[in-house]
Write a protein that holds these residues in place. Structure first.
Motif, short mmCIF file in Angstrom:
data_model
loop_
_atom_site.label_atom_id
_atom_site.label_comp_id
_atom_site.label_asym_id
_atom_site.label_seq_id
_atom_site.Cartn_x
_atom_site.Cartn_y
_atom_site.Cartn_z
N ASN A 121 7.31 4.57 -3.31
CA ASN A 121 6.58 4.02 -2.15
C ASN A 121 6.81 4.83 -0.87
O ASN A 121 6.86 4.28 0.23
CB ASN A 121 6.96 2.55 -1.90
N GLY A 122 6.93 6.14 -1.04
CA GLY A 122 7.07 7.02 0.11
C GLY A 122 8.50 7.34 0.50
O GLY A 122 8.72 8.22 1.34
N PHE A 123 9.48 6.65 -0.08
CA PHE A 123 10.88 6.91 0.27
C PHE A 123 11.31 8.31 -0.17
O PHE A 123 12.22 8.89 0.41
CB PHE A 123 11.80 5.87 -0.37
N GLY A 124 10.66 8.83 -1.22
CA GLY A 124 11.12 10.08 -1.81
C GLY A 124 10.59 11.34 -1.18
O GLY A 124 11.05 12.43 -1.52
N GLY A 125 9.62 11.25 -0.28
CA GLY A 125 9.12 12.47 0.34
C GLY A 125 7.74 12.33 0.95
O GLY A 125 7.03 11.34 0.71
N LEU A 126 7.37 13.32 1.74
CA LEU A 126 6.09 13.31 2.44
C LEU A 126 4.90 13.55 1.53
O LEU A 126 3.76 13.38 1.95
CB LEU A 126 6.10 14.36 3.56
N ASP A 127 5.16 13.95 0.27
CA ASP A 127 4.05 14.17 -0.65
C ASP A 127 3.65 12.89 -1.39
O ASP A 127 2.89 12.94 -2.35
CB ASP A 127 4.39 15.27 -1.65
N ALA A 128 4.14 11.75 -0.94
CA ALA A 128 3.78 10.47 -1.56
C ALA A 128 2.29 10.19 -1.38
O ALA A 128 1.70 10.55 -0.35
CB ALA A 128 4.59 9.34 -0.93
N ARG A 129 1.72 9.53 -2.37
CA ARG A 129 0.31 9.14 -2.32
C ARG A 129 0.18 7.67 -2.73
O ARG A 129 0.95 7.17 -3.54
CB ARG A 129 -0.54 10.02 -3.25
N LEU A 130 -0.82 6.99 -2.19
CA LEU A 130 -1.04 5.58 -2.47
C LEU A 130 -1.52 5.36 -3.91
O LEU A 130 -2.32 6.15 -4.43
CB LEU A 130 -2.05 5.00 -1.50
N THR A 131 -1.05 4.25 -4.52
CA THR A 131 -1.51 3.85 -5.85
C THR A 131 -1.72 2.33 -5.90
O THR A 131 -1.58 1.72 -6.95
CB THR A 131 -0.49 4.24 -6.94
N MET A 132 -2.04 1.73 -4.74
CA MET A 132 -2.12 0.27 -4.68
C MET A 132 -3.43 -0.28 -5.23
O MET A 132 -3.82 -1.40 -4.91
CB MET A 132 -1.88 -0.21 -3.24
N ASN A 133 -4.09 0.49 -6.09
CA ASN A 133 -5.32 0.04 -6.75
C ASN A 133 -5.09 -0.24 -8.23
O ASN A 133 -5.98 -0.09 -9.05
CB ASN A 133 -6.44 1.08 -6.58
N SER A 155 10.27 -2.36 -4.83
CA SER A 155 10.40 -3.58 -4.03
C SER A 155 11.38 -3.45 -2.87
O SER A 155 11.77 -4.46 -2.29
CB SER A 155 10.83 -4.75 -4.93
N LYS A 156 11.76 -2.22 -2.50
CA LYS A 156 12.66 -2.10 -1.35
C LYS A 156 11.90 -1.83 -0.05
O LYS A 156 12.50 -1.77 1.01
CB LYS A 156 13.70 -1.01 -1.59
N GLY A 157 10.58 -1.69 -0.14
CA GLY A 157 9.79 -1.47 1.06
C GLY A 157 8.84 -0.31 0.88
O GLY A 157 8.54 0.09 -0.25
N LEU A 158 8.36 0.22 1.98
CA LEU A 158 7.43 1.36 1.92
C LEU A 158 7.72 2.29 3.09
O LEU A 158 8.24 1.87 4.12
CB LEU A 158 5.99 0.87 1.95
N ARG A 159 7.38 3.55 2.90
CA ARG A 159 7.65 4.53 3.94
C ARG A 159 6.56 5.61 3.92
O ARG A 159 6.78 6.71 3.45
CB ARG A 159 9.04 5.14 3.75
N PHE A 160 5.39 5.24 4.38
CA PHE A 160 4.27 6.16 4.43
C PHE A 160 3.97 6.53 5.88
O PHE A 160 4.01 5.66 6.76
CB PHE A 160 3.02 5.53 3.82
N GLY A 161 3.63 7.78 6.13
CA GLY A 161 3.19 8.19 7.46
C GLY A 161 1.81 7.63 7.75
O GLY A 161 1.05 7.27 6.84
N ASN A 162 1.47 7.53 9.02
CA ASN A 162 0.16 7.03 9.45
C ASN A 162 -0.15 5.64 8.89
O ASN A 162 -1.32 5.28 8.69
CB ASN A 162 -0.97 8.00 9.03
N TYR A 163 0.90 4.84 8.65
CA TYR A 163 0.64 3.59 7.94
C TYR A 163 -0.03 2.52 8.81
O TYR A 163 -0.68 1.62 8.30
CB TYR A 163 1.93 3.03 7.30
N VAL A 164 0.13 2.62 10.12
CA VAL A 164 -0.59 1.68 10.99
C VAL A 164 -2.10 1.81 10.75
O VAL A 164 -2.81 0.82 10.62
CB VAL A 164 -0.25 1.94 12.47
N GLN A 165 -2.58 3.05 10.67
CA GLN A 165 -4.01 3.28 10.41
C GLN A 165 -4.39 2.86 8.99
O GLN A 165 -5.49 2.36 8.76
CB GLN A 165 -4.35 4.77 10.61
N ILE A 166 -3.47 3.06 8.04
CA ILE A 166 -3.76 2.66 6.66
C ILE A 166 -3.91 1.14 6.56
O ILE A 166 -4.77 0.65 5.82
CB ILE A 166 -2.66 3.19 5.71
N ARG A 167 -3.12 0.40 7.32
CA ARG A 167 -3.30 -1.06 7.31
C ARG A 167 -4.69 -1.45 7.83
O ARG A 167 -5.29 -2.41 7.35
CB ARG A 167 -2.21 -1.73 8.16
N ASN A 168 -5.19 -0.72 8.79
CA ASN A 168 -6.55 -0.99 9.27
C ASN A 168 -7.57 -0.74 8.17
O ASN A 168 -8.57 -1.46 8.05
CB ASN A 168 -6.87 -0.13 10.50
#
Length: 438
Positions: A212-224, A387-400
Motif C-alpha cells: 500500500n505504498g509503504f515499500g516505495g514510490l513505485d507503488a501503484r493502486l490496485t483497489m479495483n 491493513s497497516k495503512g497507506l502511503r501514496f503520494g498525491n493522495y489528497v487528489q486521489i481521494r477526490n
C-alpha cells in the motif's frame, strides 16, 4: 493526572521565567473546542517546567496548515512542529531534507522513548519499512458504526445488537425501511476512507502494490479488486433500493445530519465523531458497533485503519535546544495522563496502551459505553501489509477521484468495476507524476 491539572492552573506563575525559555513553535489544525483543548495541554506543559515554551498556533484546516508549513520552510521561517493529516504522510516522507524523523530526534536528544508503548495500528501508519517511527501520533481516529436504538425497537430489531456482517446490514436496513421506522437504513461519511480504504483493510485486501505504498514510490493502486468491486456494487444497489443514502463527497458532510434527524437509522463515521453524536442525538438512544464485514471473505474482519493527523518535526531550527524542547514535549504529550485526558475529551483514540489502560482503571469505558469500539477495531488483529495503512503520494487528489467515480456509479454512468478501474487508472497517473518529481 493531578500534577497535569495543577500545572495548567499555575501556568501564570511561570510567566516570569518565560523570557529565559527556549521557544518551540507548533502549527496545528485544531479549531474550536479542540483548539482550546490544545491550548490547555500546551499551558500544562509550559507550567510543568521552565526550560521550554511551546507556542501553539492554529493555521486553519489540515490542507491550509500543511501548505503554510511548506511555504514557511521554503522561506526559512518554518515551525519546529507541524500537524499533518494522515493522507499527507507520503508527501512528508518524500521531503527527506525537510523532516527530522521522530525516532532519530528522540535518540539524538537522549529522550526516553519506547515505540512498543504505542498501539501498533496507530504507530504502524507512521513508521518506515524498518519499523522506525517518523512522526508523533497525536489525534488518531478510526470509523465505527453508530445506530439508533429507538428505531431498531420500532422495526422489531434488538436495540442491543448491531449488525455484524454486510448481509445483516442489508437485512436490518430493509426491515427498518419496510416497517416505516426510518426513511433509510444507513448512511456513511467518507466513501474513500471508510467504504474503500477501511473496507480493504478490514478484509485484508490491498489498496495498492508495495504494501500500500509503504515499500516505495513505485507503488501503484490496485483497489479495483473483487472485494472492492462487490462492495461498491452493493452500495449502488442499496442506494437504488432506498436502504442507503449518499451523504456527499469529501467526508460526507450530510451523514451526521441524516443520522441526527433520524432519517437514517445507522451511520458509519469517525470514532472522533462520538462527542458530536452524543451532543446532537438528544431525542434517541445511540448504540455503537464495529464496521460490518463480508463473512465469505477469508480473514475478515482483520483490523481497521486510522485517520486523523500526526506531528512532524521540521529541520532547519537555528537553535539545537529547540529540538531538545520538541523531544521533551513529545514525551509529555504521549504520557498516559495527557493522552487519556485528550482521548476522553475529544473522542480520538489513545495512542498508547498505557493511556487506554488508565481509562479502564478510571472506569471511563464503563461509564461511556461504546467509547472503546474504535480501540477494539484497530487492535482486533496485528496489522498486515494490507491493513497497516497507506502511503501514496498525491493522495489528497486521489481521494477526490474516488468521490468523482463513486458519483459516476450512483448516476448510472459506470458500473462498480468500471468506476473502480477509473479510480486506479486516474490515480496511477498521479502516482507516476509524484514518483517522477521525487
Amino acid at each position: 493526572m493531578k500534577k497535569f491539572v495543577l500545572a495548567a492552573l499555575v501556568v501564570g506563575l511561570s510567566s516570569s521565567t518565560a523570557f529565559a525559555a527556549t521557544q518551540v513553535q507548533w502549527w496545528h489544525a485544531m479549531g474550536g473546542e479542540l483548539g482550546k483543548k490544545v491550548d490547555e495541554i500546551v499551558a500544562g506543559y509550559n507550567a510543568s517546567q521552565d526550560e521550554y515554551e511551546v507556542v501553539a498556533s492554529y493555521k486553519g484546516g489540515y490542507a491550509d496548515t500543511m501548505n503554510s508549513a511548506i511555504a514557511a520552510f521554503r522561506a526559512g521561517q518554518q515551525p519546529a512542529i507541524v500537524q499533518v493529516y494522515e493522507v499527507g504522510t507520503g508527501t512528508m516522507m518524500a521531503a527527506k531534507g525537510a523532516i527530522y524523523p521522530v525516532y532519530q530526534l528522540m535518540s539524538d536528544t537522549g529522550e526516553d522513548f519506547d515505540p512498543s508503548a504505542f498501539l501498533p495500528a496507530v504507530v504502524g501508519y507512521y513508521t518506515d519499512t524498518d519499523g522506525n517511527m517518523l512522526s508523533m501520533p497525536f489525534n488518531s481516529s478510526t470509523p465505527i458504526l453508530y445506530y439508533n436504538k429507538d428505531v431498531f425497537e420500532k422495526a422489531g430489531l434488538d436495540p442491543n445488537t448491531p449488525p455484524k456482517t454486510w448481509a445483516e446490514m442489508e437485512d436490518f436496513s430493509r426491515k427498518i425501511v419496510d416497517s416505516g421506522a426510518a426513511d433509510c437504513g444507513f448512511t456513511t461519511g467518507w466513501v474513500s476512507w471508510i467504504q474503500t480504504e477501511n473496507l480493504s483493510a478490514w478484509h485484508n485486501v490491498p489498496l495498492g502494490t508495495e504494501e500500500n505504498g509503504f515499500g516505495g514510490l513505485d507503488a501503484r493502486l490496485t483497489m479495483n479488486g473483487p472485494v472492492q468491486a462487490k462492495h461498491w456494487g452493493n452500495l449502488k444497489k442499496w442506494a437504488d433500493d432506498g436502504l442507503y443514502k449518499y451523504a456527499g463527497p469529501v467526508g460526507g458532510d450530510d451523514a451526521q445530519p441524516l443520522f441526527y434527524a433520524q432519517t437514517c437509522a445507522m451511520m458509519m463515521n469517525s470514532s472522533a465523531s462520538r462527542a458530536g453524536v452524543m451532543a446532537n442525538a438528544k431525542d434517541f438512544s445511540v448504540g455503537f458497533g464495529m464496521l460490518p464485514y463480508y463473512d465469505d471473505v477469508d480473514g475478515a474482519p482483520q483490523n481497521s485503519i486510522i485517520g486523523g493527523a500526526t506531528l512532524w518535526v521540521l529541520q532547519g531550527q537555528k537553535d539545537d535546544a529547540v529540538y531538545k524542547g520538541v523531544a521533551d514535549f513529545f514525551s509529555y504529550l504521549s504520557s498516559p495522563e495527557v493522552q487519556a485526558d485528550w482521548h476522553q475529551f475529544s473522542g480520538y483514540l489513545p495512542i498508547t496502551t498505557a493511556a487506554y489502560e488508565l481509562g479502564q482503571e478510571q472506569g471511563y469505558y464503563e461509564a461511556n459505553p461504546g467509547a472503546d469500539v474504535g480501540i477494539k477495531e484497530i487492535t482486533l488483529n496485528p496489522p498486515t501489509a494490507n491493513s497497516k495503512g497507506l502511503r501514496f503520494g498525491n493522495y489528497v487528489q486521489i481521494r477526490n477521484i474516488i468521490d468523482d467515480e463513486f458519483e459516476a456509479l450512483l448516476n448510472n454512468q459506470k458500473d462498480a468495476q468500471g468506476a473502480l478501474d477509473s479510480v486506479v487508472s486516474r490515480g496511477n497517473e498521479l502516482l507516476i507524476e509524484f514518483q517522477a518529481s521525487n
